[in-house]
Design an enzyme around this catalytic site. Structure first.
Site, PDB file in Angstrom:
ATOM      1  N   PHE A  88      88.230 -22.687 -29.998  1.00  0.00           N
ATOM      2  CA  PHE A  88      87.011 -21.876 -30.143  1.00  0.00           C
ATOM      3  C   PHE A  88      86.134 -22.474 -31.246  1.00  0.00           C
ATOM      4  O   PHE A  88      84.953 -22.744 -31.027  1.00  0.00           O
ATOM      5  CB  PHE A  88      87.395 -20.417 -30.456  1.00  0.00           C
ATOM      6  CG  PHE A  88      86.200 -19.547 -30.759  1.00  0.00           C
ATOM      7  CD1 PHE A  88      85.077 -19.570 -29.949  1.00  0.00           C
ATOM      8  CD2 PHE A  88      86.210 -18.705 -31.865  1.00  0.00           C
ATOM      9  CE1 PHE A  88      83.974 -18.779 -30.237  1.00  0.00           C
ATOM     10  CE2 PHE A  88      85.108 -17.914 -32.159  1.00  0.00           C
ATOM     11  CZ  PHE A  88      83.983 -17.957 -31.348  1.00  0.00           C
ATOM     12  N   LYS A 143      90.780  -9.041 -31.612  1.00  0.00           N
ATOM     13  CA  LYS A 143      91.961  -9.290 -30.768  1.00  0.00           C
ATOM     14  C   LYS A 143      92.798 -10.441 -31.340  1.00  0.00           C
ATOM     15  O   LYS A 143      94.015 -10.385 -31.369  1.00  0.00           O
ATOM     16  CB  LYS A 143      91.530  -9.635 -29.342  1.00  0.00           C
ATOM     17  CG  LYS A 143      91.105  -8.433 -28.534  1.00  0.00           C
ATOM     18  CD  LYS A 143      90.824  -8.871 -27.106  1.00  0.00           C
ATOM     19  CE  LYS A 143      90.404  -7.689 -26.261  1.00  0.00           C
ATOM     20  NZ  LYS A 143      90.015  -8.092 -24.904  1.00  0.00           N
ATOM     21  N   THR A 144      92.110 -11.492 -31.777  1.00  0.00           N
ATOM     22  CA  THR A 144      92.837 -12.647 -32.313  1.00  0.00           C
ATOM     23  C   THR A 144      93.655 -12.236 -33.537  1.00  0.00           C
ATOM     24  O   THR A 144      94.818 -12.612 -33.668  1.00  0.00           O
ATOM     25  CB  THR A 144      91.850 -13.776 -32.670  1.00  0.00           C
ATOM     26  OG1 THR A 144      91.191 -14.189 -31.476  1.00  0.00           O
ATOM     27  CG2 THR A 144      92.535 -14.961 -33.305  1.00  0.00           C
ATOM     28  N   LYS A 157     110.128 -13.258 -34.756  1.00  0.00           N
ATOM     29  CA  LYS A 157     111.312 -12.389 -34.665  1.00  0.00           C
ATOM     30  C   LYS A 157     112.317 -12.967 -33.668  1.00  0.00           C
ATOM     31  O   LYS A 157     113.508 -13.054 -33.952  1.00  0.00           O
ATOM     32  CB  LYS A 157     110.858 -10.988 -34.231  1.00  0.00           C
ATOM     33  CG  LYS A 157     111.985  -9.997 -34.063  1.00  0.00           C
ATOM     34  CD  LYS A 157     111.491  -8.717 -33.430  1.00  0.00           C
ATOM     35  CE  LYS A 157     112.631  -8.042 -32.682  1.00  0.00           C
ATOM     36  NZ  LYS A 157     112.178  -6.963 -31.827  1.00  0.00           N
ATOM     37  N   ARG A 158     111.801 -13.387 -32.495  1.00  0.00           N
ATOM     38  CA  ARG A 158     112.697 -13.874 -31.441  1.00  0.00           C
ATOM     39  C   ARG A 158     113.483 -15.101 -31.868  1.00  0.00           C
ATOM     40  O   ARG A 158     114.666 -15.204 -31.612  1.00  0.00           O
ATOM     41  CB  ARG A 158     111.886 -14.229 -30.186  1.00  0.00           C
ATOM     42  CG  ARG A 158     111.800 -13.122 -29.161  1.00  0.00           C
ATOM     43  CD  ARG A 158     111.296 -13.652 -27.825  1.00  0.00           C
ATOM     44  NE  ARG A 158     110.060 -14.380 -27.925  1.00  0.00           N
ATOM     45  CZ  ARG A 158     108.851 -13.825 -27.968  1.00  0.00           C
ATOM     46  NH1 ARG A 158     108.733 -12.515 -27.933  1.00  0.00           N
ATOM     47  NH2 ARG A 158     107.775 -14.561 -28.055  1.00  0.00           N
ATOM     48  N   TYR A 197      86.391  -9.051 -39.000  1.00  0.00           N
ATOM     49  CA  TYR A 197      87.217 -10.066 -39.668  1.00  0.00           C
ATOM     50  C   TYR A 197      88.021  -9.431 -40.808  1.00  0.00           C
ATOM     51  O   TYR A 197      89.250  -9.564 -40.859  1.00  0.00           O
ATOM     52  CB  TYR A 197      86.297 -11.166 -40.195  1.00  0.00           C
ATOM     53  CG  TYR A 197      86.992 -12.306 -40.901  1.00  0.00           C
ATOM     54  CD1 TYR A 197      87.778 -13.210 -40.189  1.00  0.00           C
ATOM     55  CD2 TYR A 197      86.830 -12.492 -42.269  1.00  0.00           C
ATOM     56  CE1 TYR A 197      88.396 -14.275 -40.845  1.00  0.00           C
ATOM     57  CE2 TYR A 197      87.438 -13.558 -42.920  1.00  0.00           C
ATOM     58  CZ  TYR A 197      88.220 -14.448 -42.208  1.00  0.00           C
ATOM     59  OH  TYR A 197      88.827 -15.499 -42.849  1.00  0.00           O
ATOM     60  N   HIS A 233      83.184 -27.419 -39.764  1.00  0.00           N
ATOM     61  CA  HIS A 233      82.311 -27.530 -38.608  1.00  0.00           C
ATOM     62  C   HIS A 233      80.864 -27.646 -39.068  1.00  0.00           C
ATOM     63  O   HIS A 233      80.463 -27.023 -40.045  1.00  0.00           O
ATOM     64  CB  HIS A 233      82.496 -26.300 -37.713  1.00  0.00           C
ATOM     65  CG  HIS A 233      82.125 -26.559 -36.296  1.00  0.00           C
ATOM     66  ND1 HIS A 233      80.816 -26.547 -35.880  1.00  0.00           N
ATOM     67  CD2 HIS A 233      82.876 -26.858 -35.213  1.00  0.00           C
ATOM     68  CE1 HIS A 233      80.793 -26.820 -34.589  1.00  0.00           C
ATOM     69  NE2 HIS A 233      82.016 -27.007 -34.155  1.00  0.00           N
TER      70      HIS A 233
END
Ligand SMILES: NC(=O)c1ccc[n+]([C@@H]2O[C@H](COP(=O)([O-])OP(=O)(O)OC[C@H]3O[C@@H](n4cnc5c(N)ncnc54)[C@H](O)[C@@H]3O)[C@@H](O)[C@H]2O)c1
Length: 386
Positions: A88, A143-144, A157-158, A197, A233
């Site tokens: 992104f 969401k991110t 965790k896994r 943010y 950027h």
């Protein structure tokens, strides 16, 4: 790591390359204790130097500004690095020099979707970081930072990995205490333009500690203050890159408000060293990483003008909403517990950044396409990248 990343056998290293001729590939079967013992004897007899544990490291957002420098550091330190990025704001160019290296992998993946890989350490940096980028699509930013962080904590965790969250000084909002130490809870407008943010990162921190307390996941939280350097950027939109680009192009240096608001900037290599020190420490509470050398925005503008040798004038524009008036890290905790402090002088760092942006302008002039962030597209209630 003192854990076999595949079987989680304590104190046996993961044989990433394998000393055995037949153990080049990782597989569940070869990771048995018997094979490991034979492998050890094989190495010992052949006096090979391969008995070094390799740390499997995942960097989300690793193709971005900070992530790509962290990739360089960890690759040089011998880690097996998997960069996970949806590009992104990141660019393949930032890590292309590692493509083809046997210890490097680049995955085009959005952290909002779950990911299943084997890792020992996760540096979770995925998130747009500059205001124009995170305001471009506030829902995606949320969401991110929320779903994305949950997914990475689930992965940690896994597989029993340690996760370092790249949090931010923005969790302090427009601070009422100065300098900001880690005990300060912050002063954030939850519905302002920066909230996607600031609040996203605050929730991400909360998630880390919930996973730590409830599931025993090892977490590290770095509260990163303003950072600058090469690979920022071109359209980053933050003050250092703006001033440098404006000065290089002979345009007016735009100061929002009277320019008396203060900032403290650290050079990217200092930050990377701090992130690695924090990851490898036993400090699970949040730690500020930043340079406490404070300057007004106006001083930055004048210094950059001088270093570029530019005749640009300084132009004052109206103040941005919720722009913090003061920002300066209290880094006593990092000094005490990590033995870390910034070492790169401001002018030295600025000169490197100026050199980089000069080259980028030449690159752009050679008709290379540099995408510009577009204003949020509101179409039937949906924006891009949702
Ligand atoms: N640079 C700073 O001054 C600063 C200050 C405070 C905190 N931070 C934090 O450090 C981290 C890195 O910042 P940066 O300056 O390198 O920013 P950046 O925009 O250059 O890098 C962020 C990277 O994350 C990737 N990304 C964004 N959303 C993603 C998603 N959903 N899935 C996968 N990848 C995604 C981008 O493509 C990019 O490569 C961020 O989490 C940021 O919040 C940076």
């Amino acid at each position: 790591s003192k854990t076999c990343s595949h079987l989680r056998i304590p104190f046996l290293p993961p044989f990433s390359e394998g000393c055995f001729p037949w153990s080049k590939q990782r597989s569940e079967s070869y990771c048995s204790s018997v094979f490991m013992f034979v492998d050890f004897v094989w190495c010992f007899c052949k006096k090979k130097k391969k008995f070094i544990p390799t740390v499997l490291t995942q960097i989300t957002g690793g193709a971005g500004f900070v992530g790509s420098h962290l990739t360089d550091k960890l690759m040089m330190d011998g880690h097996e690095v998997t960069v996970v990025d949806n590009f992104f704001t990141g660019r393949k160019r930032n890590v292309e020099h590692w493509i083809g290296h046997e210890n490097f992998e680049l995955i085009n993946h959005d952290v909002v979707e779950p990911l299943y890989i084997e890792v020992d350490q996760i540096y979770h940096l995925a998130s747009p970081a500059s205001p124009p980028n995170y305001m471009y699509n506030p829902i995606k930013t949320l969401k991110t930072n929320t779903i994305g962080t949950l997914n990475m904590l689930g992965l940690a965790k896994r597989v029993g990995a340690r996760l370092l969250l790249a949090s931010t000084s923005e969790v302090y909002g427009d601070p009422e205490v100065h300098p900001q130490n880690e005990d300060y809870w912050g002063h954030v407008n939850p519905i302002g333009p920066r909230a996607c943010y600031d609040e996203g990162k605050r929730v991400a921190e909360t998630m880390c500690y919930a996973y730590m307390k409830q599931e025993g996941v090892e977490v590290r939280v770095a509260r990163i203050f303003n950072t600058f350097g090469p690979r920022m950027h071109m359209n980053d939109g933050r003050v250092v890159s703006n001033f440098i680009l404006q000065a290089l192009q002979g345009e007016p240096l735009t100061v929002y408000g009277p320019g008396t608001q203060t900032r403290a900037f650290q050079y990217v290599s200092d930050l990377v060293n701090g992130l690695v020190a924090l990851m490898n420490s036993n400090v699970s509470s949040p730690v500020n990483l930043g340079n406490p050398e404070e300057h007004t925005i106006l001083e930055f503008a004048q210094l950059i003008k001088k270093l570029v040798g530019s005749g640009s004038e300084i132009q004052f524009l109206s103040e941005a909403q919720d722009d913090p008036q003061k920002r300066k890290p209290d880094i006593r905790k990092a000094k005490l517990l990590l033995g870390w402090e910034p070492v790169v002088p401001l002018e030295e760092g600025l000169n490197k950044a100026i050199h980089y942006f000069r080259k980028e302008l030449e690159y752009q002039a050679n008709n290379q396409y540099i995408p510009k962030p577009k204003p949020a597209r509101m179409k039937k209630g949906r924006t891009r990248h949702n």
